[in-house]
Structures are given as structure tokens and as C-alpha cells.
Design an enzyme around this catalytic site. Structure first.
Site, PDB file in Angstrom:
ATOM      1  CD  GLU A  16      -1.007   0.753   3.630  1.00 35.08           C
ATOM      2  OE1 GLU A  16      -1.368   1.925   3.427  1.00 35.08           O
ATOM      3  OE2 GLU A  16      -1.230   0.140   4.689  1.00 35.08           O
ATOM      4  CE  LYS A  64       0.721   1.925  14.647  1.00 38.75           C
ATOM      5  NZ  LYS A  64       0.540   2.239  13.246  1.00 38.75           N
TER       6      LYS A  64
HETATM    7  N1  PSU Z   1      -2.913   1.666  10.768  1.00 41.45           N
HETATM    8  C1  PSU Z   1      -1.589   1.660  10.931  1.00 41.45           C
HETATM    9  N2  PSU Z   1      -0.801   2.195   9.974  1.00 41.45           N
HETATM   10  C2  PSU Z   1      -1.321   2.735   8.834  1.00 41.45           C
HETATM   11  C3  PSU Z   1      -2.727   2.722   8.659  1.00 41.45           C
HETATM   12  C4  PSU Z   1      -3.481   2.178   9.649  1.00 41.45           C
HETATM   13  O1  PSU Z   1      -1.108   1.172  11.948  1.00 41.45           O
HETATM   14  O2  PSU Z   1      -0.571   3.226   7.980  1.00 41.45           O
HETATM   15  C5  PSU Z   1      -3.327   3.263   7.387  1.00 41.45           C
HETATM   16  C6  PSU Z   1      -3.580   2.116   6.394  1.00 41.45           C
HETATM   17  O3  PSU Z   1      -3.414   2.625   5.080  1.00 41.45           O
HETATM   18  C7  PSU Z   1      -5.040   1.783   6.633  1.00 41.45           C
HETATM   19  C8  PSU Z   1      -5.604   3.153   6.901  1.00 41.45           C
HETATM   20  O4  PSU Z   1      -5.675   1.154   5.543  1.00 41.45           O
HETATM   21  O5  PSU Z   1      -4.614   3.822   7.661  1.00 41.45           O
HETATM   22  C9  PSU Z   1      -6.932   3.097   7.632  1.00 41.45           C
HETATM   23  O6  PSU Z   1      -7.494   4.378   7.679  1.00 41.45           O
HETATM   24  P1  PSU Z   1      -9.024   4.552   8.136  1.00 41.45           P
HETATM   25  O7  PSU Z   1      -9.016   4.144   9.569  1.00 41.45           O
HETATM   26  O8  PSU Z   1      -9.318   6.009   7.938  1.00 41.45           O
HETATM   27  O9  PSU Z   1      -9.825   3.639   7.272  1.00 41.45           O
END
Ligand code: PSU
Ligand code: MN
Length: 305
Positions: free
Chosen positions: A26, A161
């Protein structure tokens, strides 16, 4: 038939045509997850880790309105340098960015979509999005979870996390029928720490068994993905108590500043990094590398069938 909005790099397309192993990666983690230039350096090392395992890396992003699987070094440099100036693109952002010819950094959800369009079955990242703390009231549930429910791509992550509610995240995945596999662990890892207090559905101890499970999953006609939870290397874990207090402080700060929606995850990641004095960044890099290695090994096993 190839999707008209998809551009697959020559190397990735050649690997796919020859049924050679490919691993999707990603780009939100590059643009929004780490500071420049460590983000670019890490993205290149992650690609290298996939190659060392015998697979071809396909870093995904949206460039000038095209969905890309496989980026050159210049595109990775651009994503890393512009950083948060590049929109974070999840499922709902794709049509807008494509129709406007814009750039986007892909999340787990949108990278899964690109991987699936290209014919890539496995994807490595750091942590997935999930149900945020208080999600039962705010309905802040990452689109990553719905994507795992509906797109047949396996995601290797170090769990999620604990800025999230891990219990609710696992319940959500259960409801939507997403297998959650612990790689060499009975416990769902909490990204920076191997311990979370939550179990996984099943534990598998080899890349070959993971590949066999994925093969069976899709042979059974399942339309969903799977989550392979690969804990951080033992010597790169962070102290759980220090993590917990950093996360609580970051959450309180986000609340005070009224940060919501797609901005919350990058905000919390940056705040935790600052509060742990950069230690979280080093751990983050190591566990992404570990996930890339494992995804590469599973991809090799999948293509050997
Ligand atoms: N959690 C992490 N590192 C990240 C992300 C999430 O520990 O880099 C990033 C990933 O790209 C994940 C996104 O798909 O954040 C999720 O964002 P949201 O919660 O807005 O869907
Ligand atoms: Mn959200």
C-alpha cells in the site's frame, strides 16, 4: 479483460502472466504513515524484502487518475516527499480521484481493490484500520474491514494498533466471515506488541499452511479476503505500558482538537510516534519488513500449487 483505469507495471504484469508470485503493497503508509525520507527508504526496503523472498513487489497508488500496481522509484519518491499533500484514498475516494485525474495514496481497502483488479492475491502492510475506540457510538469503522469482507485478497499485517478497539474489530471480522490467522501466535498482535489479550481463530506456523488455507478458502467459493496476523519481531516490540499511555494521550489530544473521519488514523499515528520519541517508527519499519517477507513466502507457496 483489463480494467481501463488500471496500469500494471511491465515487471508485475510479466510475473502475473507467468503465474509467478506477486505481493501488493500500500501507499498510505508511505504518504501518511511515516516521515520523509524514512518513508521512501522503507518503501524501497519493503520491496527488497518481497524480492528476497522470491516474489515481485507491486506497490499500489493512484497516479494522474490511473490505478497503479507496481510503481517506479520516482513515483515512490513523489508519494513520500509530498506526503500528506497526497489525498488518502480509500474505497469511496477512488471514483473521484480517477475521474478527476488526480493522485491518491491507497489504504488497505483501496490497495485490495487494485490488487484484485490486477489479479494479485496477497498483500503486505503494517497495520489495518478497524473499529475505533467508541466506534459503537461514532460508527467510525474503517472501510478496510468491509473490504476484507468482500474482496478476495489476503492481507498480512501485524494485527492492528491499539489506537483501535481490538475486541470490536475482531467481532466485526467474525460477523463478516473473515478468517483471522495468527502466524506463529495464538494471540491477535497489537501491532507494536505481541500481546493484546485477544485470541485468533486459528494459529498456523508455516507459510505453506497459510497458502493451503487461502487456497481452500477460495476453492470453497468464498468472496472474502483473510487476515494473516504476523506479530512484531520479539526484539522490536515496544513496552505495552508506555504504548498504552502514549495512545491515551494521543486520543485525548485528537478529541480536544476535534479530529475526525479519515484524518484520525494519520493523526494518531503521528502523535504516538512523537510521544514514544521515534521508537514507534523504528518498530513500525521492522514489522512492515517482517510482513513483506512473510507475504513473499506465502505468495511463493501459492504460486507453487
Ligand atoms: N494503521 C496503521 N498504519 C497505517 C494505517 C493504519 O497502523 O498506515 C493506514 C492504512 O493505510 C489503513 C488506513 O488502511 O490507515 C486506515 O485508515 P481509516 O481508519 O481512515 O480507514
Ligand atoms: Mn474512519
Amino acid at each position: 479483460m483489463k480494467n481501463p483505469h488500471l496500469t500494471v507495471s511491465r515487471e508485475v504484469q510479466a510475473a502475473l502472466d507467468g503465474q509467478h508470485p506477486v505481493v501488493a503493497l500500500e501507499s498510505t503508509i508511505i504518504a501518511h504513515g511515516m516521515p520523509y525520507p524514512r518513508n521512501v527508504e522503507t518503501a524501497m526496503r519493503v520491496e527488497q524484502a518481497v524480492r528476497a523472498a522470491g516474489a515481485v513487489p507491486a506497490t499500489c497508488a493512484i497516479i494522474d487518475g490511473k490505478l497503479h500496481a507496481g510503481l517506479d522509484a520516482a513515483a515512490i519518491e513523489l508519494l513520500g516527499k509530498v506526503g500528506s499533500g497526497i489525498p488518502k484514498a480509500s474505497r469511496r475516494d477512488l471514483a473521484y480521484l480517477v475521474s478527476q485525474g488526480k493522485n491518491g495514496a491507497t489504504t488497505v481497502a483501496s490497495t485490495m481493490i487494485i490488487a484484485h483488479l490486477a489479479g494479485i492475491r496477497i498483500f503486505a502492510t503494517g497495520g489495518i484500520g478497524g473499529v475505533h475506540r467508541g466506534g459503537e457510538n461514532t460508527l467510525d469503522i474503517s472501510a478496510d474491514l468491509q473490504e476484507l469482507a468482500q474482496t478476495p485478497v489476503a492481507v498480512v499485517s501485524a494485527g492492528a494498533k491499539s489506537i483501535l478497539d481490538l475486541g470490536l474489530t475482531l467481532e466485526y471480522l467474525e460477523t463478516f466471515g473473515v478468517p483471522v490467522i495468527g502466524f506463529g501466535t495464538d494471540e491477535f498482535p497489537a501491532f507494536f506488541t505481541r500481546k493484546s489479550g485477544f485470541g485468533v481463530d486459528y494459529r498456523l506456523d508455516s507459510a505453506q499452511e497459510v497458502a493451503q488455507l487461502l487456497k481452500a478458502h477460495w476453492e470453497l467459493g468464498m468472496k472474502s479476503g483473510a487476515l494473516i496476523a504476523n506479530p512484531a519481531p520479539v526484539d522490536h516490540q515496544l513496552d505495552p505500558d508506555a504504548m498504552q499511555s502514549a495512545i491515551e494521550e494521543a486520543l485525548a489530544d485528537a478529541d480536544r482538537k476535534g479530529i475526525k473521519g479519515k484524518a484520525i488514523t494519520p493523526f494518531l499515528l503521528a502523535a504516538v510516534e512523537k510521544l514514544t520519541g521515534g521508537k514507534s517508527l523504528e518498530a513500525n519499519i521492522e514489522l512492515v519488513l517482517g510482513n513483506a517477507r512473510l507475504a513473499g513466502e506465502v505468495a511463493v507457496m501459492l504460486s507453487n500449487k
